[in-house]
Enzyme design. Structure first.
Site, PDB file in Angstrom:
ATOM      1  N   LYS A 152       3.328   0.981  -3.861  1.00 49.14           N
ATOM      2  CA  LYS A 152       2.724   0.562  -5.035  1.00 49.14           C
ATOM      3  C   LYS A 152       3.465   0.539  -6.279  1.00 49.14           C
ATOM      4  CE  LYS A 152      -2.068   0.637  -3.345  1.00 49.14           C
ATOM      5  NZ  LYS A 152      -3.601   0.855  -3.698  1.00 49.14           N
ATOM      6  N   GLY A 209      -6.658   8.960  -9.035  1.00 48.88           N
ATOM      7  CA  GLY A 209      -5.412   8.543  -8.355  1.00 48.88           C
ATOM      8  C   GLY A 209      -5.664   7.198  -8.801  1.00 48.88           C
ATOM      9  N   GLY A 234     -12.488  10.853  -9.831  1.00 52.09           N
ATOM     10  CA  GLY A 234     -11.032  10.592  -9.315  1.00 52.09           C
ATOM     11  C   GLY A 234      -9.975  10.294 -10.607  1.00 52.09           C
ATOM     12  N   THR A 243       0.803  -1.139  -0.017  1.00 46.63           N
ATOM     13  CA  THR A 243       0.139   0.098  -0.105  1.00 46.63           C
ATOM     14  C   THR A 243       0.989   1.153  -0.060  1.00 46.63           C
ATOM     15  OG1 THR A 243      -2.052   1.106   1.167  1.00 46.63           O
ATOM     16  CG2 THR A 243      -0.398  -0.093   2.381  1.00 46.63           C
TER      17      THR A 243
HETATM   18  N1  LIG Z   1     -12.316  -0.299  -1.134  1.00 53.79           N
HETATM   19  C1  LIG Z   1     -11.120  -0.514  -1.652  1.00 53.79           C
HETATM   20  O1  LIG Z   1     -11.158  -1.853  -1.795  1.00 53.79           O
HETATM   21  C2  LIG Z   1     -10.332   0.627  -1.970  1.00 53.79           C
HETATM   22  C3  LIG Z   1      -9.099   0.483  -2.663  1.00 53.79           C
HETATM   23  C4  LIG Z   1      -8.192   1.231  -3.007  1.00 53.79           C
HETATM   24  C5  LIG Z   1      -8.562   2.591  -2.688  1.00 53.79           C
HETATM   25  N2  LIG Z   1      -9.368   2.740  -2.122  1.00 53.79           N
HETATM   26  C6  LIG Z   1      -9.894   4.049  -1.531  1.00 53.79           C
HETATM   27  O2  LIG Z   1     -10.014   5.047  -2.643  1.00 53.79           O
HETATM   28  C7  LIG Z   1      -9.704   6.259  -2.338  1.00 53.79           C
HETATM   29  C8  LIG Z   1      -8.614   6.752  -3.284  1.00 53.79           C
HETATM   30  O3  LIG Z   1      -7.401   6.175  -3.137  1.00 53.79           O
HETATM   31  P1  LIG Z   1      -6.213   6.517  -4.180  1.00 53.79           P
HETATM   32  O4  LIG Z   1      -5.112   5.666  -3.991  1.00 53.79           O
HETATM   33  O5  LIG Z   1      -6.696   6.576  -5.758  1.00 53.79           O
HETATM   34  O6  LIG Z   1      -5.847   8.037  -3.764  1.00 53.79           O
HETATM   35  P2  LIG Z   1      -5.083   9.081  -4.612  1.00 53.79           P
HETATM   36  O7  LIG Z   1      -4.255   8.342  -5.552  1.00 53.79           O
HETATM   37  O8  LIG Z   1      -4.649   9.881  -3.542  1.00 53.79           O
HETATM   38  O9  LIG Z   1      -6.136  10.200  -5.453  1.00 53.79           O
HETATM   39  C9  LIG Z   1      -7.186  10.514  -4.721  1.00 53.79           C
HETATM   40  C10 LIG Z   1      -8.038  11.225  -5.761  1.00 53.79           C
HETATM   41  O10 LIG Z   1      -9.129  11.882  -5.207  1.00 53.79           O
HETATM   42  C11 LIG Z   1      -9.226  13.235  -5.618  1.00 53.79           C
HETATM   43  N3  LIG Z   1      -9.814  13.956  -4.341  1.00 53.79           N
HETATM   44  C12 LIG Z   1      -9.342  13.969  -3.198  1.00 53.79           C
HETATM   45  N4  LIG Z   1      -9.841  14.918  -2.366  1.00 53.79           N
HETATM   46  C13 LIG Z   1     -10.978  15.622  -3.413  1.00 53.79           C
HETATM   47  C14 LIG Z   1     -11.661  16.562  -3.265  1.00 53.79           C
HETATM   48  N5  LIG Z   1     -12.040  17.221  -2.022  1.00 53.79           N
HETATM   49  N6  LIG Z   1     -12.478  17.252  -4.323  1.00 53.79           N
HETATM   50  C15 LIG Z   1     -12.293  16.396  -5.632  1.00 53.79           C
HETATM   51  N7  LIG Z   1     -11.541  15.416  -5.827  1.00 53.79           N
HETATM   52  C16 LIG Z   1     -10.668  15.094  -4.608  1.00 53.79           C
HETATM   53  C17 LIG Z   1      -7.796  13.528  -6.291  1.00 53.79           C
HETATM   54  O11 LIG Z   1      -8.062  14.610  -7.141  1.00 53.79           O
HETATM   55  P3  LIG Z   1      -7.002  15.548  -7.515  1.00 53.79           P
HETATM   56  O12 LIG Z   1      -6.218  14.729  -8.367  1.00 53.79           O
HETATM   57  O13 LIG Z   1      -7.544  16.889  -7.876  1.00 53.79           O
HETATM   58  O14 LIG Z   1      -5.973  15.714  -6.173  1.00 53.79           O
HETATM   59  C18 LIG Z   1      -7.323  12.286  -6.652  1.00 53.79           C
HETATM   60  O15 LIG Z   1      -8.020  11.980  -7.951  1.00 53.79           O
HETATM   61  C19 LIG Z   1      -9.166   6.295  -0.817  1.00 53.79           C
HETATM   62  O16 LIG Z   1     -10.046   6.758  -0.035  1.00 53.79           O
HETATM   63  C20 LIG Z   1      -8.688   4.811  -0.351  1.00 53.79           C
HETATM   64  O17 LIG Z   1      -9.283   4.611   0.756  1.00 53.79           O
HETATM   65  C21 LIG Z   1     -10.361   1.734  -1.644  1.00 53.79           C
END
Ligand SMILES: NC(=O)c1ccc[n+]([C@@H]2O[C@H](COP(=O)([O-])OP(=O)(O)OC[C@H]3O[C@@H](n4cnc5c(N)ncnc54)[C@H](OP(=O)(O)O)[C@@H]3O)[C@@H](O)[C@H]2O)c1
Length: 292
Positions: free
Chosen positions: A73, A135, A133, A69
Site C-alpha cells: 500500500k 493502523g 486502532g 493490499t
Molecule cells: N472491511 C474493510 O473494507 C476493511 C478494509 C481495510 C482493513 N480492514 C480490516 O481492518 C483491520 C485492521 O487492518 P489494518 O490494515 O489497519 O492493520 P494494521 O495496520 O496491522 O493495524 C492493526 C491495529 O490493530 C491493533 N490491534 C491488533 N491486535 C490488537 C489487540 N489484541 N489489542 C489491541 N489492539 C490490537 C493494532 O494495535 P498496535 O498498534 O498496538 O499494534 C493496530 O492499531 C484488519 O482486520 C482488516 O481486515 C477491513
C-alpha cells in the site's frame, strides 16, 4: 452481415503477498457480470521485490487499474504517476486507477467506503467519534470521516508510539485540510475503555475479531454503548463479531465489516469503469464465500 466481435477482456486485479485468502474477486466479478462487462479481476501474488515489474506489467497489459493490499500500500506510491487528495494525506494507496492518457493514479477507497456505508445511516458532520486502532484502516477512516465533517476524534490504541504518530497526522495535516477546528485526543489503551458520554460514533479499526480469532473481544465496557450511537466494526470475516452482536443487543445502529468492504469495492468499480455497480450483488458474492 456479420456481427462485430470483441474477444478482448479488460483487466483489473489485486496485488498482495500473501493474497490467496483475499475475497475481493468474489464481489467484483459478479458485479461485472451483472453490469454486462467482460472484465476480469485477477488475484495476483506479487512479492515485494517484484512490485516494480508487476506495475510495469500492469501498464504493458493495459490494466484499467488494480487494488494493492499488504505489503504494497505504501511501496506502490513511487511507481505511480500521481495521488488523489486523501491517498496523499494518508500516504497509502489501495486502489490504482488508469486515466485516459495512461497515467496510473493512486487512490484510497478504504475510508471512502466507510464514509459511504456510514452515510446510509447518518451524517458525520459535527459528530464526535471514538476510533480504536492506529493502523492503515484507522488512518483511512479517520482521514475520510474528518474530511466528511466529523469534529472530534478520540483515538484509542494499545501501542503509544503508533497512536501518537497518527495523532500527529490528524492534528496537523488533516486538521489543516479540514480548515481547522478538528479536535483530537489520544488515549493509550490498557484496560476496558469507557465510551465517553456524548460520543456519537464508535469504530473498531483494529484486527481484533478477525478469523481465526473469532472469540476475541474489543476491550471496552459494553454498558457504555447507548442506542444513540452508530457502532462500526471493520472486520469482514466473520461479519458478526462480538462487538457487532453487543452493539446490536444494546440498540445501537450497526455497520459491519462487509458493509465497508462492499462500499469500497463499489467506489473502486466506479473509478475503473465510470459506472455504479449493484452493491447487493457484491454483498451476496461475499456472503457466499464466507458462508454467512
Ligand atoms: N472491511 C474493510 O473494507 C476493511 C478494509 C481495510 C482493513 N480492514 C480490516 O481492518 C483491520 C485492521 O487492518 P489494518 O490494515 O489497519 O492493520 P494494521 O495496520 O496491522 O493495524 C492493526 C491495529 O490493530 C491493533 N490491534 C491488533 N491486535 C490488537 C489487540 N489484541 N489489542 C489491541 N489492539 C490490537 C493494532 O494495535 P498496535 O498498534 O498496538 O499494534 C493496530 O492499531 C484488519 O482486520 C482488516 O481486515 C477491513
Amino acid at each position: 452481415m456479420s456481427q462485430e466481435l470483441n474477444f478482448k477482456q479488460e483487466l483489473v486485479g489485486c496485488f498482495g503477498f500473501p493474497v490467496a485468502e483475499n475475497p475481493t474477486q468474489a464481489m467484483i466479478e459478479p458485479a461485472f457480470r451483472a453490469m454486462g462487462l467482460d472484465w476480469r479481476y485477477l488475484t495476483l501474488e506479487v512479492k515485494p521485490e517484484d512490485l516494480p515489474a508487476a506495475v510495469a506489467g500492469a501498464r504493458a497489459f493495459g490494466f484499467q487499474g488494480f487494488n494493492c493490499t499488504i505489503p504494497h500500500k505504501v511501496a506502490v506510491i513511487e511507481h505511480l504517476d500521481g495521488l488523489g487528495e486523501s491517498a496523499a494525506l494518508m500516504g497509502a494507496v489501495n486502489c490504482v486507477v488508469r486515466q485516459d492518457d495512461g497515467r496510473l493514479i493512486g487512490e484510497n477507497t478504504d475510508g471512502k467506503g466507510f464514509v459511504s456505508s456510514f452515510k446510509e445511516l447518518a451524517d458525520p458532520a459535527g459528530k464526535s467519534m471514538v476510533l480504536f486502532g492506529a493502523g492503515g484502516a484507522s488512518r483511512a477512516i479517520g482521514v475520510e470521516m474528518a474530511l466528511a465533517g466529523v469534529k472530534k476524534i478520540t483515538l484509542v490504541n494499545r501501542s503509544e508510539e503508533r497512536g501518537r504518530e497518527l495523532e500527529y497526522l490528524f492534528s496537523g495535516k488533516l486538521n489543516e485540510a479540514c480548515g481547522g477546528g478538528l479536535e483530537i485526543d489520544f488515549v493509550k489503551w490498557d484496560s476496558d475503555f469507557d465510551i465517553p458520554v456524548g460520543t456519537e460514533i464508535v469504530v473498531n479499526a483494529t484486527s481484533i475479531g478477525l478469523f481465526p480469532d473469532v472469540d476475541a473481544r474489543v476491550p471496552l465496557n459494553v454498558d457504555t454503548l447507548t442506542p444513540d450511537m452508530v457502532v462500526a466494526d471493520v472486520i469482514p470475516n466473520p461479519p458478526k463479531t462480538n462487538l457487532v452482536k453487543d452493539a446490536t443487543e444494546r440498540g445501537c445502529q450497526v455497520i459491519d465489516g462487509l458493509g465497508m468492504l462492499v462500499a469500497q469495492g463499489v467506489i473502486g468499480i466506479e473509478f475503473w469503469t465510470g459506472e455504479t455497480p449493484d452493491a447487493g450483488v457484491m454483498r451476496r458474492g461475499l456472503e457466499e464465500v464466507f458462508g454467512t
